[in-house]
Enzyme design. Structure first.
Site, PDB file in Angstrom:
ATOM      1  N   TYR A 470      12.213  -9.241 -38.347  1.00 12.43           N
ATOM      2  CA  TYR A 470      11.509  -7.988 -38.178  1.00 12.43           C
ATOM      3  C   TYR A 470       9.980  -8.402 -37.597  1.00 12.43           C
ATOM      4  CZ  TYR A 470      14.952  -5.360 -39.933  1.00 12.43           C
ATOM      5  OH  TYR A 470      16.401  -4.750 -40.987  1.00 12.43           O
TER       6      TYR A 470
HETATM    7  C1  LIG Z   1      18.146  -3.211 -32.103  1.00 15.15           C
HETATM    8  C2  LIG Z   1      18.060  -4.354 -32.778  1.00 15.15           C
HETATM    9  C3  LIG Z   1      19.062  -4.083 -34.501  1.00 15.15           C
HETATM   10  C4  LIG Z   1      19.011  -5.247 -35.319  1.00 15.15           C
HETATM   11  N1  LIG Z   1      18.798  -5.644 -36.551  1.00 15.15           N
HETATM   12  C5  LIG Z   1      18.959  -5.657 -37.953  1.00 15.15           C
HETATM   13  C6  LIG Z   1      19.666  -5.561 -38.511  1.00 15.15           C
HETATM   14  O1  LIG Z   1      20.413  -5.052 -38.638  1.00 15.15           O
HETATM   15  N2  LIG Z   1      19.868  -7.130 -39.773  1.00 15.15           N
HETATM   16  C7  LIG Z   1      18.681  -7.882 -40.109  1.00 15.15           C
HETATM   17  O2  LIG Z   1      18.367  -8.254 -40.383  1.00 15.15           O
HETATM   18  N3  LIG Z   1      18.101  -8.042 -38.368  1.00 15.15           N
HETATM   19  C8  LIG Z   1      18.412  -6.867 -37.234  1.00 15.15           C
HETATM   20  N4  LIG Z   1      17.200  -7.783 -36.224  1.00 15.15           N
HETATM   21  C9  LIG Z   1      17.004  -8.458 -35.937  1.00 15.15           C
HETATM   22  C10 LIG Z   1      17.505  -9.155 -35.329  1.00 15.15           C
HETATM   23  O3  LIG Z   1      17.811 -10.346 -36.710  1.00 15.15           O
HETATM   24  C11 LIG Z   1      16.399 -10.895 -35.004  1.00 15.15           C
HETATM   25  O4  LIG Z   1      15.906  -9.999 -33.671  1.00 15.15           O
HETATM   26  C12 LIG Z   1      16.759 -12.209 -34.798  1.00 15.15           C
HETATM   27  O5  LIG Z   1      15.870 -13.204 -35.128  1.00 15.15           O
HETATM   28  C13 LIG Z   1      17.545 -12.003 -33.304  1.00 15.15           C
HETATM   29  O6  LIG Z   1      18.199 -13.063 -33.275  1.00 15.15           O
HETATM   30  P1  LIG Z   1      18.285 -13.713 -31.586  1.00 15.15           P
HETATM   31  O7  LIG Z   1      20.198 -14.216 -31.413  1.00 15.15           O
HETATM   32  O8  LIG Z   1      19.049 -12.316 -30.822  1.00 15.15           O
HETATM   33  O9  LIG Z   1      17.167 -13.490 -31.087  1.00 15.15           O
HETATM   34  P2  LIG Z   1      16.324 -14.543 -30.098  1.00 15.15           P
HETATM   35  O10 LIG Z   1      15.222 -13.458 -29.585  1.00 15.15           O
HETATM   36  O11 LIG Z   1      17.373 -14.964 -28.975  1.00 15.15           O
HETATM   37  O12 LIG Z   1      15.923 -16.111 -30.905  1.00 15.15           O
HETATM   38  C14 LIG Z   1      15.027 -14.499 -31.441  1.00 15.15           C
HETATM   39  C15 LIG Z   1      14.344 -16.048 -32.378  1.00 15.15           C
HETATM   40  O13 LIG Z   1      15.233 -17.231 -32.598  1.00 15.15           O
HETATM   41  C16 LIG Z   1      14.512 -18.147 -32.163  1.00 15.15           C
HETATM   42  N5  LIG Z   1      16.164 -19.237 -31.794  1.00 15.15           N
HETATM   43  C17 LIG Z   1      17.192 -18.566 -30.806  1.00 15.15           C
HETATM   44  N6  LIG Z   1      18.291 -18.922 -30.955  1.00 15.15           N
HETATM   45  C18 LIG Z   1      17.697 -20.146 -31.166  1.00 15.15           C
HETATM   46  C19 LIG Z   1      18.551 -21.370 -31.452  1.00 15.15           C
HETATM   47  N7  LIG Z   1      19.538 -21.415 -31.276  1.00 15.15           N
HETATM   48  N8  LIG Z   1      17.665 -22.001 -32.065  1.00 15.15           N
HETATM   49  C20 LIG Z   1      17.066 -22.317 -32.296  1.00 15.15           C
HETATM   50  N9  LIG Z   1      15.870 -21.017 -32.218  1.00 15.15           N
HETATM   51  C21 LIG Z   1      16.655 -20.116 -31.738  1.00 15.15           C
HETATM   52  C22 LIG Z   1      13.541 -17.232 -30.589  1.00 15.15           C
HETATM   53  O14 LIG Z   1      13.154 -18.829 -30.122  1.00 15.15           O
HETATM   54  C23 LIG Z   1      13.195 -16.688 -31.347  1.00 15.15           C
HETATM   55  O15 LIG Z   1      12.109 -17.307 -31.551  1.00 15.15           O
HETATM   56  C24 LIG Z   1      18.089  -6.666 -34.997  1.00 15.15           C
HETATM   57  C25 LIG Z   1      17.203  -6.442 -33.987  1.00 15.15           C
HETATM   58  C26 LIG Z   1      17.623  -5.462 -32.541  1.00 15.15           C
HETATM   59  C27 LIG Z   1      16.349  -5.658 -31.703  1.00 15.15           C
END
Ligand SMILES: Cc1cc2nc3c(=O)[nH]c(=O)nc-3n(C[C@H](O)[C@H](O)[C@H](O)COP(=O)(O)OP(=O)(O)OC[C@H]3O[C@@H](n4cnc5c(N)ncnc54)[C@H](O)[C@@H]3O)c2cc1C
Ligand SMILES: *[C@@H]1O[C@H](CO)[C@@H](O)[C@H](O)[C@H]1NC(C)=O
Ligand SMILES: *[C@@H]1O[C@H](CO)[C@@H](O)[C@H](O)[C@H]1NC(C)=O
Ligand SMILES: *[C@@H]1O[C@H](CO)[C@@H](O)[C@H](O)[C@H]1NC(C)=O
Ligand SMILES: *[C@@H]1O[C@H](CO)[C@@H](O)[C@H](O)[C@H]1NC(C)=O
Length: 526
Positions: A470
């Site tokens: 978060y």
């Molecule tokens: C609507 C919503 C609901 C959510 N609900 C929950 C929940 O129920 N529980 C919870 O714990 N969290 C929740 N989250 C938060 C979520 O876990 C984080 O935002 C998470 O980091 C998202 O991962 P992503 O791959 O989708 O994001 P991205 O935006 O793709 O990446 C997030 C970060 O990680 C880095 N990153 C991504 N992929 C990689 C990779 N392959 N290697 C290295 N670095 C990488 C990115 O550069 C960035 O810094 C929620 C978020 C949203 C928007």
């Protein structure tokens, strides 16, 4: 759309490396290594905006004048494309931002904060790297980082209805960011966070090497389980342990307003929820609303399920939380995978809904988080409600997620994610709005900061802990061009990682001493 290769030729990009810009050098290098220029999207082409928007969940960073957009988007389709992107970006002095699911709360996977020293960056989008292979006999799965949680849950359920994976509630979240940063959800009290169930990984390091757990070593493998991976490399895949779930679970929502004793119930929930039977998960969602008589109220939903049948749940609920008054008619039996849709507000929709990657919202949001260690008294809860009901346009949603159970049994330094025993629940403050006019965003952000200040006496302190998934830029940030400042970063780093922060910075120093993998809240070098 003009094929990129023509664009390259016509704009004379294929020039000698002596005069080439960093971007031109990157394109040459990448094209040479992969022979796949079609994976690249340059600004002002049709593929650029569709690639940029494909998974953006927070419109704020597309609109903000303080956001810096990518110079290029690489849509990687194989691990070798990831390796080429890292190697070529490093050679060309460009930064990369890896994007898996695009849910980053501060837009760090697709935008940068503009500053005098902002280095142009490339988005390395790995959404296409999303294969999943389930091995039910060993109860493990390999999942590529570009897969979503919905795709993972769906693939597991198709293979075996009695297996699942402990992770977040929103199916569009990417595995890459989510599993690296923690992963909290409905199975957390029983089985721990996602990070507690990762057993291996493939990561591309700063030298472009593809490393598994053995090759990367236990220090780096420890760090990528909780500290995000953006500061350490690019995760290509995780191997995870799958966990047992029964064939039937029982979901229920119980809604209460202030006139229905919502405050008393939330006060009681705080004392009980972290100690419930681990099969019983009850979270609380609270927001301001209007009662049937038109008066302002707080609407509280006890958003819940039990890992088992209704006939077992009812006596258990009566014994563990009689004040809630749970009735048989509140309860619906379903499979675990159907409960994923229930928590996503999609009960009754086809399971294939979980495979839809299109962002659900077209709005801006801001969130913050806290960990609560002592129940907040009824009087103080009322003050919090008054704060919410006193807002004009700001519609804050409070989400209380119970801790305890397995989370309290794991040591704070077992993996990088540190929020363990002593916390009774996690609270998230989440707010959406539309960019209807200028100043709207600043007004909402200001309100959030005020509310966060108001909550200080009721939550953890020294440090005031926060959950890295978060992400909250208000806690502090790295500043580009100011060098690596470990001491400055410690202010926000210890909030996210507590006593693990120092070791994280040391690991960073071992694997990426020149700080190639950088963002505003990446781990600094020690
Ligand atoms: C609507 C919503 C609901 C959510 N609900 C929950 C929940 O129920 N529980 C919870 O714990 N969290 C929740 N989250 C938060 C979520 O876990 C984080 O935002 C998470 O980091 C998202 O991962 P992503 O791959 O989708 O994001 P991205 O935006 O793709 O990446 C997030 C970060 O990680 C880095 N990153 C991504 N992929 C990689 C990779 N392959 N290697 C290295 N670095 C990488 C990115 O550069 C960035 O810094 C929620 C978020 C949203 C928007
Ligand atoms: C491509 O790479 C090869 C081997 O590294 C090199 O010999 C060649 O000059 C490169 N070609 C271009 C166009 O950069
Ligand atoms: C609220 O609590 C009071 C006192 O504990 C009780 O008398 C009343 O019936 C409750 N109201 C509802 C709607 O449950
Ligand atoms: C988002 O919503 C706004 C207002 O409702 C609308 O004008 C805009 O076209 C929408 N954008 C997208 C990408 O859906
Ligand atoms: C960056 O460093 C300069 C010079 O040391 C300092 O004045 C400035 O406040 C720093 N910026 C931030 C945001 O920390």
């Amino acid at each position: 759309m003009i094929p990129l290769i023509l664009l390259l030729l016509s704009s004379n990009l294929l020039v000698s490396s002596a005069t080439a810009t960093p971007l031109q050098s990157f394109i040459q290098c990448f094209t040479n290594k992969t022979n796949s220029p079609n994976l690249l999207s340059l600004p002002n082409t049709a593929s650029y905006s569709s690639a940029l928007l494909s998974s953006v969940q927070n419109q704020r960073f597309l609109i903000s004048p303080n956001s810096f957009k990518p110079s290029l988007i690489v849509s990687a389709a194989s691990p070798s494309h990831v390796q080429a992107t890292v190697t070529c970006a490093r050679a060309a002095d460009l930064r990369i931002r890896t994007r898996s699911g695009g849910h980053d709360y501060e837009g760090m996977s697709y935008s940068a904060f503009t500053g005098p020293n902002t280095t142009p960056f490339i988005i390395l989008d790995i959404a296409a790297l999303r294969s999943i292979s389930i091995d039910a006999s060993s109860k493990t799965a390999w999942v590529q980082a570009g897969a979503t949680l919905g795709e993972l849950y769906y693939a597991i359920a198709k293979n075996n209805k009695n297996l699942a994976f402990p992770a977040g509630l929103c199916p569009t979240i990417g595995v890459g960011g989510h599993l690296s940063g923690g992963g909290i959800g409905t199975l957390t009290r029983k089985y721990g966070a996602s990070v507690d169930n990762i057993v291996d990984a493939w990561l591309v390091d700063v030298n472009g090497r593809l490393l598994d757990r053995k090759a990367m070593g236990e220090d780096l493998f420890w760090a990528i389980r909780g500290a995000g991976s953006a500061g350490y490399g690019v995760i290509v895949a995780f191997k995870v342990n799958l966990v047992d779930v029964p064939s039937v679970v029982t979901a229920f929502n119980v809604g209460k307003t202030l006139k229905q004793n919502a405050t008393k119930l939330v006060a009681r929930w705080q004392e009980l929820a972290h100690q419930f039977d681990v099969n019983l998960f009850i979270r609380v969602i609270a927001q301001a609303g209007t009662d049937t008589d038109g008066s302002k109220t707080i609407q509280v939903t006890f958003n819940s399920y039990y890992l088992g049948r209704k006939e077992e749940l009812l006596p258990l609920a009566q014994q563990s939380f009689p004040e809630l008054g749970l009735k048989a008619t509140d309860c619906t039996e379903m499979s675990w995978i159907e409960s994923v849709l229930f928590f996503y507000g999609g009960t009754g929709k086809p399971l294939e809904t979980l495979l839809n990657r299109t962002p659900e919202f077209n709005s801006s949001f801001k969130a913050k988080s806290d960990f609560v260690q002592q129940p907040i008294t009824e009087n103080r809860l009322e003050e919090i409600w008054n704060f919410l009901m006193g807002a004009k346009d700001e519609q804050l949603v409070l989400i209380f997620e119970p801790m305890g159970g397995r989370m309290s049994e794991i040591n704070e330094d077992a993996v990088a994610f540190p929020h363990r025993a002593g916390n009774i629940y996690n609270v998230q403050y989440f707010m959406r709005w539309f960019e209807t006019q200028e100043g709207v965003t600043e007004k909402h952000l200001e309100w959030m900061r005020k509310f966060y200040g108001f909550m200080a006496p009721y939550v953890s302190s020294k440090p005031r802990a926060a959950y890295y998934n978060y992400k909250d830029i208000d806690l502090g940030r790295n500043v580009e061009g100011n060098g690596t400042n470990y001491l400055a970063a410690r202010v926000w780093g210890t909030k996210y990682f507590k006593g693990n922060f120092r070791r994280l910075a040391k690991v960073k120093g071992m694997v990426d001493p020149a700080n190639f993998f950088w963002n505003e809240q990446s781990i600094p070098v020690l």
